[in-house]
Design a protein around this motif. Structure first.
Motif, PDB file in Angstrom:
ATOM      1  N   UNK A 177       5.865  11.994  39.023  1.00  0.00           N
ATOM      2  CA  UNK A 177       5.676  11.556  40.497  1.00  0.00           C
ATOM      3  C   UNK A 177       5.967   9.918  40.598  1.00  0.00           C
ATOM      4  N   UNK A 178       6.958   9.416  39.786  1.00  0.00           N
ATOM      5  CA  UNK A 178       7.104   7.923  39.825  1.00  0.00           C
ATOM      6  C   UNK A 178       8.567   7.843  40.451  1.00  0.00           C
ATOM      7  N   UNK A 223      29.756  18.144  45.322  1.00  0.00           N
ATOM      8  CA  UNK A 223      29.149  16.950  44.846  1.00  0.00           C
ATOM      9  C   UNK A 223      27.856  16.385  45.454  1.00  0.00           C
ATOM     10  N   UNK A 224      26.983  15.818  44.785  1.00  0.00           N
ATOM     11  CA  UNK A 224      25.764  15.451  45.304  1.00  0.00           C
ATOM     12  C   UNK A 224      25.488  14.119  44.866  1.00  0.00           C
ATOM     13  N   UNK A 225      24.911  13.375  45.847  1.00  0.00           N
ATOM     14  CA  UNK A 225      24.385  11.639  45.265  1.00  0.00           C
ATOM     15  C   UNK A 225      23.452  11.829  44.544  1.00  0.00           C
ATOM     16  N   UNK A 226      22.874  10.706  43.738  1.00  0.00           N
ATOM     17  CA  UNK A 226      21.894  10.806  42.755  1.00  0.00           C
ATOM     18  C   UNK A 226      20.662  11.089  43.658  1.00  0.00           C
ATOM     19  N   UNK A 227      20.684  10.439  44.928  1.00  0.00           N
ATOM     20  CA  UNK A 227      19.394  10.400  45.734  1.00  0.00           C
ATOM     21  C   UNK A 227      19.237  11.928  45.994  1.00  0.00           C
ATOM     22  N   UNK A 228      20.157  12.698  46.420  1.00  0.00           N
ATOM     23  CA  UNK A 228      20.221  13.955  46.756  1.00  0.00           C
ATOM     24  C   UNK A 228      19.651  14.837  45.578  1.00  0.00           C
ATOM     25  N   UNK A 229      20.173  14.623  44.520  1.00  0.00           N
ATOM     26  CA  UNK A 229      19.828  15.338  43.391  1.00  0.00           C
ATOM     27  C   UNK A 229      18.238  15.121  42.936  1.00  0.00           C
ATOM     28  N   UNK A 230      17.825  13.918  42.902  1.00  0.00           N
ATOM     29  CA  UNK A 230      16.511  13.635  42.797  1.00  0.00           C
ATOM     30  C   UNK A 230      15.442  14.610  43.663  1.00  0.00           C
ATOM     31  N   UNK A 231      16.022  14.394  44.946  1.00  0.00           N
ATOM     32  CA  UNK A 231      15.374  15.303  46.206  1.00  0.00           C
ATOM     33  C   UNK A 231      15.221  16.821  45.651  1.00  0.00           C
ATOM     34  N   UNK A 232      16.425  17.164  45.267  1.00  0.00           N
ATOM     35  CA  UNK A 232      16.192  18.752  44.824  1.00  0.00           C
ATOM     36  C   UNK A 232      15.547  18.931  43.697  1.00  0.00           C
ATOM     37  N   UNK A 233      15.546  18.117  42.927  1.00  0.00           N
ATOM     38  CA  UNK A 233      14.637  18.227  41.618  1.00  0.00           C
ATOM     39  C   UNK A 233      13.132  18.049  42.109  1.00  0.00           C
ATOM     40  N   UNK A 234      12.671  17.164  43.142  1.00  0.00           N
ATOM     41  CA  UNK A 234      11.515  17.104  43.425  1.00  0.00           C
ATOM     42  C   UNK A 234      11.017  18.706  44.218  1.00  0.00           C
ATOM     43  N   UNK A 235      11.941  18.889  44.781  1.00  0.00           N
ATOM     44  CA  UNK A 235      11.702  20.335  45.550  1.00  0.00           C
ATOM     45  C   UNK A 235      11.492  21.279  44.488  1.00  0.00           C
ATOM     46  N   UNK A 242      10.101  11.412  45.550  1.00  0.00           N
ATOM     47  CA  UNK A 242       9.768  10.060  44.927  1.00  0.00           C
ATOM     48  C   UNK A 242      10.885   9.096  45.401  1.00  0.00           C
ATOM     49  N   UNK A 243      10.719   7.884  45.532  1.00  0.00           N
ATOM     50  CA  UNK A 243      11.818   7.018  45.793  1.00  0.00           C
ATOM     51  C   UNK A 243      12.657   6.742  44.749  1.00  0.00           C
ATOM     52  N   UNK A 244      14.033   6.350  45.159  1.00  0.00           N
ATOM     53  CA  UNK A 244      15.125   6.423  44.308  1.00  0.00           C
ATOM     54  C   UNK A 244      15.823   5.002  44.582  1.00  0.00           C
ATOM     55  N   UNK A 245      16.010   4.229  43.494  1.00  0.00           N
ATOM     56  CA  UNK A 245      16.259   2.764  43.549  1.00  0.00           C
ATOM     57  C   UNK A 245      17.514   2.743  42.662  1.00  0.00           C
ATOM     58  N   UNK A 246      18.390   1.603  42.921  1.00  0.00           N
ATOM     59  CA  UNK A 246      19.613   1.358  42.219  1.00  0.00           C
ATOM     60  C   UNK A 246      19.307   0.299  40.966  1.00  0.00           C
TER      61      UNK A 246
END
Length: 313
Positions: A177-178, A223-235, A242-246
């Motif tokens: 959860x980081x 295709x999925x952006x990295x932000x969407x991929x992280x959101x789907x992993x969280x789900x 979690x926050x996604x930063x460049x």
């Protein structure tokens, strides 16, 4: 029962060897590191760039799956002799070469990547991948060996711990959860190839003679952006987003002064700063293979990482 030889024990090689063994094939996996044999899966430790040793280890093989990959900084020095050794072994044993490629050889492209695009990369790693592909296809056309090439985008899924940009730097942070830091624009559309689909396509391409002599893209989801991929992993993990930063380009440039890996990544930054979309329709139709359902991709990836974390701890 025919002998299938898989070179490289990375995620793709391991997944391909496991799939072949599950299907009842006799499999020999070749890598540098000694490992215990498994049911229907023999492990042989040797340097695959050693032509004499590899030719001996592949005697009786009907197919040689080329899934090994040198570290980024050594692509230019290590990959040509490795492929030369694999081709020599294939010629000596009349074996099919099933080559796992990637998308670097195309270089920056404005639009979806299809198999009929020219290999027009100008960077070092892109030119190496293009050269290797061109050499294989030329040897096939000359009748020296039989080959088929399967190209994938960034790997994602169980067993993928390095590279892929959704592995060790991302999934563990989701489970803790980081916040997650990603390479490139977190909102740029990007194709992520599920590792099990890589293995399925390699095996299907090896078994279909009409596919030989060509390059195919691994069936890959939208295709999925990295932000969407992280959101789907969280789900999939059942945790709050979690926050996604460049990752700071300034810090990356500074790090490149001391890190060979970061220096090499600069060449392919375009793949993460701009849309990078793989078109795999041709392979989906020809092999009748659809990408693994997205829900299953994320569920299996999260489960694998949880099991790994429990084992390590």
């Amino acid at each position: 029962m025919s002998l299938q030889v898989v070179i490289g024990n990375g995620p793709a090689g391991a997944a391909t060897a496991a799939l072949l063994a599950e299907q009842g094939e006799r499999v020999r996996m070749i890598s540098r590191s000694p490992r215990e044999n498994e049911p229907r899966l023999e492990h042989v430790a040797l340097d695959a760039a050693d032509q004499a040793a590899l030719a001996e280890a592949t005697k009786g093989a009907t197919a040689i799956y080329s899934c090994a990959a040198p570290p980024y900084p050594r692509w230019a020095t290590d990959w040509p002799p490795l492929q030369a050794s694999i081709c020599a072994a294939a010629e000596a044993n009349d074996a099919l070469v099933v080559s796992l490629g990637n998308l670097y050889g195309y270089g920056p492209v404005d639009g979806p990547l299809t198999e009929n695009l020219p290999l027009a990369a100008t960077g070092t790693k892109g030119r190496i991948r293009a050269l290797l592909s061109e050499q294989l296809h030329a040897m096939h056309d000359e009748g020296r060996l039989r080959m088929v090439e399967v190209r994938a985008s960034d790997f994602f899924g169980p067993g993928v711990t390095d590279g892929g940009h959704l592995a060790a730097r991302v999934v563990p942070n989701v489970l803790r959860r980081q916040k997650v830091q990603v390479f490139g624009d977190p909102d740029a559309p990007h194709s992520w190839t599920y590792i099990s689909d890589v293995a399925r396509t390699l095996v299907a391409a090896a078994r279909e003679e009409k596919a030989w002599g060509k390059a195919w893209h691994v069936p890959t989801g939208p295709p999925r952006s990295a932000r969407v991929m992280v959101a789907l992993l969280c789900e999939a993990a059942g945790v709050a987003p979690v926050a996604v930063q460049r990752l700071s380009p300034m810090l990356l440039n500074a790090g490149a002064l001391v890190s060979p890996m970061l220096r090499e990544l600069r060449e392919v930054r375009y793949q993460f700063d701009l849309p990078f979309v793989l078109d795999s329709q041709a392979a989906q139709e020809f092999f009748d293979i659809a990408p693994t359902a997205e829900k299953d991709q994320f569920a299996r990836t999260v489960a694998w990482w949880r099991d790994r974390s429990a084992t390590v701890s």
